[in-house]
Design an enzyme around this catalytic site. Structure first.
Site, short mmCIF file in Angstrom:
data_model
loop_
_atom_site.label_atom_id
_atom_site.label_comp_id
_atom_site.label_asym_id
_atom_site.label_seq_id
_atom_site.Cartn_x
_atom_site.Cartn_y
_atom_site.Cartn_z
N GLY B 62 0.80 -1.23 0.00
CA GLY B 62 0.00 0.00 0.00
C GLY B 62 0.83 1.27 0.00
N SER B 63 0.15 2.38 0.28
CA SER B 63 0.73 3.71 0.13
C SER B 63 1.96 3.94 0.99
CB SER B 63 -0.32 4.76 0.48
OG SER B 63 0.29 6.03 0.60
N THR B 64 2.90 4.73 0.44
CA THR B 64 4.11 5.08 1.17
C THR B 64 3.81 6.04 2.31
OG1 THR B 64 4.52 6.85 -0.41
CG2 THR B 64 5.64 4.77 -0.80
N VAL B 65 2.61 6.62 2.33
CA VAL B 65 2.21 7.46 3.45
C VAL B 65 2.14 6.60 4.72
CG1 VAL B 65 0.30 8.88 4.36
CG2 VAL B 65 1.04 9.16 2.00
#
Lengths: 389, 132
Positions: B62-65
């Protein structure tokens, strides 16, 4: 990994916590991927700007970085935020304020508030220059169309590279890792931007992180390649493709032929809501180019949009400024031209939107989960036909 | 006592109870940064709190955030004591670096069950299963 004395000092904390943390991020990633050193970059493009996708967790980190007065060391652009001036009155005050807080933090670091997923319209990186860009669609465009070199950075690694001004030399920063390792023969000519997008999406699913050489496309436009690349990056992990058949291949590569039928089934799969009327039409994922804006103006000249449909065209401030005449024509039809944001990274549900029609396969991939809406994917011409009186 | 070996990503030492999953974890949208509770629907750890646990899972996704969410977990004092992965990926590596959570990869996660008492040495790259 070999570090210079100066880089060692940063890593040891001589320049403070913020630079140390950024250096640790780059060194750890470099070690993980087998980099031998850090190389200077000519620009960074930072994702993680929209409060909707970022949430409060990231604000804490950005605050900690800026409190130590860390500044970007290279030209740094930013991905879209969750608001445009048109939306500030329509969304809850607290969300808007949080977004402004994030923008202020980036501004304090010295990043340019470009707020667009198409930084390459504002400044074209030179061929073979090293970049640290996040935003997968821009990464694919930079590598494949512009010939600049960037790995697919994440939000924190792009930020760290912006602050250090360097990136570890792994992945597509090495020429030997930029060669195609799978051949895709396209047995048909995509007829519009949706078909280009669907082709990219299909390729992303089958090539995973391999670099495809796509053969058989006759003179694709830059905008069609943009759609192909954006979709490729949403379904797969690839960060570049080749499309020029003049490319010399030294070795025998695996070949896959793609048929029109496969593209049709991608489009079908992504359209969750069939032919119901949309509440919103969204054009500009990735943000529109000058050419797309001019073409839209041509199609919308003298037309009026059905007032029941919210029609958004999303673009960077930079492109909007350059094509004032076309923007006037577009806005006269009732279309809203938004900058600094797009439908995916703002709260469309809070605006009462349940069904979005778009010509972007990338948007069609993300909207159902990120915005909890049904999606219809059709080419721009059809979007306009459906929405004009 | 079983001993597992791995590769050190972020150094540190600790002892604690394992929370082990067969599934990848996405920190953005998958873990509540305020409480440390796993909120991803249909995840095998859904509803479990990662605070002070030794969190074992194959890899991130999933997202690097998600890396920022890991930072928030530490800031909100609900972070795991250590992270053990099969294969390190950039989201988790960067997250562990900025959140200062000891981390190792190349660990046989299948050998660790939820509830096992572990001694993690992210200096030497060793995990001891003290009690199963």
């Amino acid at each position: 990994m070999h570090l210079t004395r100066e880089e060692e000092r940063i890593l040891d904390g001589e320049y403070g916590w913020a630079c140390q943390t950024c250096m640790r991020i780059l060194v750890k990633l470099g070690e993980l991927y087998g980099a031998t050193k850090l190389i200077p970059i000519s620009s960074a493009h930072i994702s993680g700007v929209s409060y909707k996708t970022l949430g409060d967790a990231a604000i804490d980190f950005l605050k900690a970085i800026t409190e130590k007065n860390a500044k970007v060391k290279t030209f740094s652009t930013l991905n879209p935020s969750s608001i445009d001036p048109y939306l500030t009155d329509k969304l809850p005050r607290n969300l808007v304020e949080k977004q402004f807080e994030i923008l202020k933090l980036y501004e304090k670091m010295g990043a340019k508030l470009s707020l667009s997923c198409t930084p390459y319209y504002e400044y074209i990186p030179s061929k073979n220059s090293n970049l640290a860009w996040a935003e997968s669609s821009a990464v694919v465009y930079a590598n494949s169309v512009l010939g600049a070199w960037t790995n697919r950075e994440g939000a924190p690694s792009a930020l760290a590279s912006a602050i250090i001004g360097k990136t570890p030399n792994y992945g597509v920063h090495k020429p030997e890792n930029r060669k195609p390792n799978i051949i895709i023969d396209v047995s048909f000519q995509p007829e519009n931007e949706v078909e280009y997008g669907a082709l990219g999406y299909h390729l992303g699913e089958i090539v995973k992180d391999k670099i495809p050489l796509i053969r058989g496309l006759k003179n694709p436009s830059l905008d069609e390649l943009k759609q192909l690349g954006a979709a490729l990056a949403s379904s797969g992990m690839t960060n570049m493709f080749h499309y020029k058949e003049t490319l010399k291949l030294n070795e025998k590569l695996e070949k896959i032929t793609v048929e029109k039928q496969e593209i049709n089934s991608v489009i079908e799969k992504l359209s969750s809501s069939k032919r119901e009327k949309p509440d919103m039409i969204f054009i500009g994922c990735p943000h529109c180019s000058l050419e797309e804006i001019k073409f839209l103006a041509k199609l919308l000249e003298g037309k009026k949009i059905n007032s029941k449909i919210e029609f958004w065209v999303c673009v960077s401030k930079h492109v909007k400024k350059q094509e004032k005449k076309s923007i006037e024509v577009i806005e006269r039809s009732g279309v809203k031209v938004l900058t600094d944001t797009c439908a995916v990274v703002t709260w469309t549900r809070r605006l009462g939107v349940e069904r979005i029609m778009t010509n972007s396969v990338k948007a069609a991939h993300y909207l159902p989960t990120m915005n909890n809406v049904n999606v219809i994917v059709v080419p721009l011409r059809e979007c306009i036909q459906i929405s004009t009186i | 006592m079983k001993i597992l070996k791995g590769r050190v990503i972020v150094p540190g030492k600790c002892r604690g109870e394992a929370l082990s999953s067969k599934k990848p974890i996405s920190f953005l949208g998958g873990v509540d940064p305020e409480t440390g509770v796993i909120i991803e629907k249909n995840h095998d750890l859904e509803g479990k709190c990662i605070k002070d646990k030794i969190l074992c899972f194959p890899h991130g996704h999933g997202s690097t955030v998600g890396s920022y969410v890991m930072y928030a977990l530490t800031k909100n004092k609900v972070a795991p004591k250590a992270i053990l992965n099969e294969k390190a990926d950039p989201v988790i590596v960067v997250g562990a670096v900025i959140a200062e959570i000891p981390m190792m990869d190349q660990i046989e996660i299948n050998e660790i069950n939820t509830g096992d008492l572990l001694e993690v040495d992210c200096e030497k790259g060793i995990v001891k299963i003290l009690r199963e």
